[in-house]
Design an enzyme around this catalytic site. Structure first.
Site, PDB file in Angstrom:
ATOM      1  N   LEU A  29      49.958  45.888  43.989  1.00 51.95           N
ATOM      2  CA  LEU A  29      50.007  44.896  42.904  1.00 51.95           C
ATOM      3  C   LEU A  29      48.618  44.442  42.496  1.00 51.95           C
ATOM      4  CD1 LEU A  29      52.942  42.645  44.209  1.00 51.95           C
ATOM      5  CD2 LEU A  29      52.998  44.229  42.280  1.00 51.95           C
ATOM      6  N   GLY A  30      47.684  44.578  43.411  1.00 48.84           N
ATOM      7  CA  GLY A  30      46.333  44.137  43.076  1.00 48.84           C
ATOM      8  C   GLY A  30      45.420  44.184  44.277  1.00 48.84           C
ATOM      9  N   LYS A  31      44.160  43.922  43.985  1.00 46.47           N
ATOM     10  CA  LYS A  31      43.134  43.986  45.021  1.00 46.47           C
ATOM     11  C   LYS A  31      42.300  42.720  44.936  1.00 46.47           C
ATOM     12  CE  LYS A  31      39.654  47.214  46.444  1.00 46.47           C
ATOM     13  NZ  LYS A  31      38.484  47.709  45.802  1.00 46.47           N
ATOM     14  N   LYS A  33      39.285  40.082  47.158  1.00 45.06           N
ATOM     15  CA  LYS A  33      38.042  40.253  47.912  1.00 45.06           C
ATOM     16  C   LYS A  33      38.307  40.655  49.367  1.00 45.06           C
ATOM     17  CE  LYS A  33      33.708  38.015  48.990  1.00 45.06           C
ATOM     18  NZ  LYS A  33      32.932  36.793  48.981  1.00 45.06           N
ATOM     19  N   GLY A  35      41.320  41.963  50.673  1.00 47.85           N
ATOM     20  CA  GLY A  35      42.341  42.962  50.977  1.00 47.85           C
ATOM     21  C   GLY A  35      43.182  43.298  49.767  1.00 47.85           C
ATOM     22  N   ARG A  36      44.342  43.883  50.037  1.00 52.84           N
ATOM     23  CA  ARG A  36      45.198  44.346  48.935  1.00 52.84           C
ATOM     24  C   ARG A  36      46.566  43.675  48.986  1.00 52.84           C
ATOM     25  NH1 ARG A  36      43.113  49.343  47.016  1.00 52.84           N
ATOM     26  NH2 ARG A  36      41.231  49.817  48.182  1.00 52.84           N
ATOM     27  N   ASP A 146      41.136  25.945  43.939  1.00 52.30           N
ATOM     28  CA  ASP A 146      40.281  26.644  42.990  1.00 52.30           C
ATOM     29  C   ASP A 146      41.166  27.084  41.823  1.00 52.30           C
ATOM     30  OD1 ASP A 146      38.099  28.016  41.980  1.00 52.30           O
ATOM     31  OD2 ASP A 146      38.389  29.761  43.260  1.00 52.30           O
ATOM     32  N   LYS A 148      42.097  28.297  38.408  1.00 49.01           N
ATOM     33  CA  LYS A 148      41.540  29.037  37.276  1.00 49.01           C
ATOM     34  C   LYS A 148      42.573  30.109  36.926  1.00 49.01           C
ATOM     35  CE  LYS A 148      38.888  31.710  40.561  1.00 49.01           C
ATOM     36  NZ  LYS A 148      37.592  32.082  41.075  1.00 49.01           N
ATOM     37  N   ASN A 151      44.002  32.572  39.397  1.00 45.05           N
ATOM     38  CA  ASN A 151      44.810  32.076  40.508  1.00 45.05           C
ATOM     39  C   ASN A 151      46.158  31.533  40.050  1.00 45.05           C
ATOM     40  OD1 ASN A 151      42.883  32.765  42.319  1.00 45.05           O
ATOM     41  ND2 ASN A 151      42.000  30.721  42.506  1.00 45.05           N
ATOM     42  N   ASP A 164      46.936  31.184  45.899  1.00 46.40           N
ATOM     43  CA  ASP A 164      45.633  31.118  46.566  1.00 46.40           C
ATOM     44  C   ASP A 164      45.167  29.720  46.873  1.00 46.40           C
ATOM     45  OD1 ASP A 164      45.186  33.699  46.938  1.00 46.40           O
ATOM     46  OD2 ASP A 164      43.823  33.990  45.269  1.00 46.40           O
ATOM     47  N   THR A 181      33.065  31.539  37.353  1.00 42.00           N
ATOM     48  CA  THR A 181      33.580  30.534  38.285  1.00 42.00           C
ATOM     49  C   THR A 181      33.000  29.148  38.004  1.00 42.00           C
ATOM     50  OG1 THR A 181      32.034  31.452  39.829  1.00 42.00           O
ATOM     51  CG2 THR A 181      34.355  31.893  40.241  1.00 42.00           C
TER      52      THR A 181
END
Ligand code: AMP
Length: 286
Positions: A29-31, A33, A35-36, A146, A148, A151, A164, A181
């Site tokens: 589904l995604g990657k 920082k 892991g996956r 965080d 944004k 997230n 997250d 950021t």
């Protein structure tokens, strides 16, 4: 939608020792920082989840072990329709696995990039959803986050889910190249001053602007210029797209330098623009 998996009480979930053998792994589904993330199905209940695999090596490298554990415990205890559920976690020699609610609609960021900007109805629905989730989190003393677009995930009905929690503050990989950021930081954070819950209210103002105009309000060529624009609250509203006065009023009342003068979360939910535009069910269809 209920399932055996979902209906299990927290105590039972705590007791159940999950392992990779309990899941059938599907597409990536995604990657991130650390892991996956994979689509996965719990073999017995057939319940669909997102399985986030985090490399222990990375966590050790950044000395995030305690922080990750604490934040996982917090997120497991949170139950709100606009907060992504963390059902549980387990680990093996190399990796930590987070069993997460699957957000079928993916990142709100992707939708924003695809459509350029959102309608006032969608933007208001998302702002109200985040405000409601934040009221709930603040009541539970969960403040470290965080928020944004990257997230913020969407479920199959377009309902917003904050993902997250907390520890993702460390995961700033995606926007490094465009100094993104910084865009969401309140002046007191830019200045490294003490800050409180009101930083989230500032961020809601930034997000509301970005939802409606497609770019964050203090975007600049360099980090230094973004800093400067945030500190000056250098806010202007482009003539296109044509945005209502009420929406601009809400943004202006959130992007206030003095944090004590920012609109409270409850006042956001009572704001005429939110009342007029937000879908009370929190769902959004394109
Ligand atoms: P992260 O490591 O949390 O940044 O996740 C990497 C990517 O995986 C995100 O940008 C999303 O596109 C995707 N993803 C993460 N969690 C989920 C989830 N619960 N449901 C669907 N997609 C997800």
């Amino acid at each position: 939608m209920t399932s055996k998996f979902q209906r299990k009480k927290p105590q039972q979930q705590q007791k159940k020792q999950w392992s990779l053998q309990d899941f059938e792994i599907g597409k990536p589904l995604g990657k991130g920082k650390f892991g996956r993330v994979y689509l996965a199905r719990e073999s017995k209940s057939k319940y669909i989840v997102a399985l986030k695999m985090i490399f222990k090596e990375q966590i050790e490298k950044y000395r995030l072990h305690n922080q990750l554990r604490r934040e996982m415990e917090i997120q497991t205890s949170l139950r709100h329709p606009n907060v992504l559920r963390l059902y549980g976690w387990f680990h093996d020699d190399d990796r930590i696995y987070l069993i997460l609610e699957y957000a079928h609609g993916g990142e709100l960021y992707r939708l924003l990039r695809k459509t350029g900007h959102l309608t006032e109805k969608h933007a208001a629905t998302y702002i109200a959803s985040i405000a409601q989730a934040l009221v709930y989190c603040h009541e539970k003393d969960v403040i470290h986050r965080d928020i944004k677009p990257e997230n913020l995930l969407l479920d199959h009905e377009g309902r917003l889910k904050i993902a997250d929690f907390g520890w993702s503050v460390q995961s700033r990989s995606k926007r490094h190249t465009m100094c993104g950021t910084l865009d969401y930081l309140a002046p007191e954070m830019v200045e490294n001053k003490a800050h409180d819950y009101a930083v989230d209210n500032w961020t809601l103002g930034v997000l509301c602007y970005e939802f409606l105009y497609g770019v964050p309000p203090f975007e600049a060529e360099s980090q230094k210029d973004t800093f400067r624009r945030i500190m000056k609250v250098d806010l202007s509203f482009p003539s296109t797209p044509c945005i209502s006065t009420e929406a601009k009023n809400l943004i202006s009342r959130l992007l206030v330098k003095d944090s004590s003068k920012r609109l409270s979360l409850h006042k956001i939910m009572e704001h005429p623009w939110i009342i007029k535009n937000a879908n009370p069910t929190g769902t959004c269809s394109e």
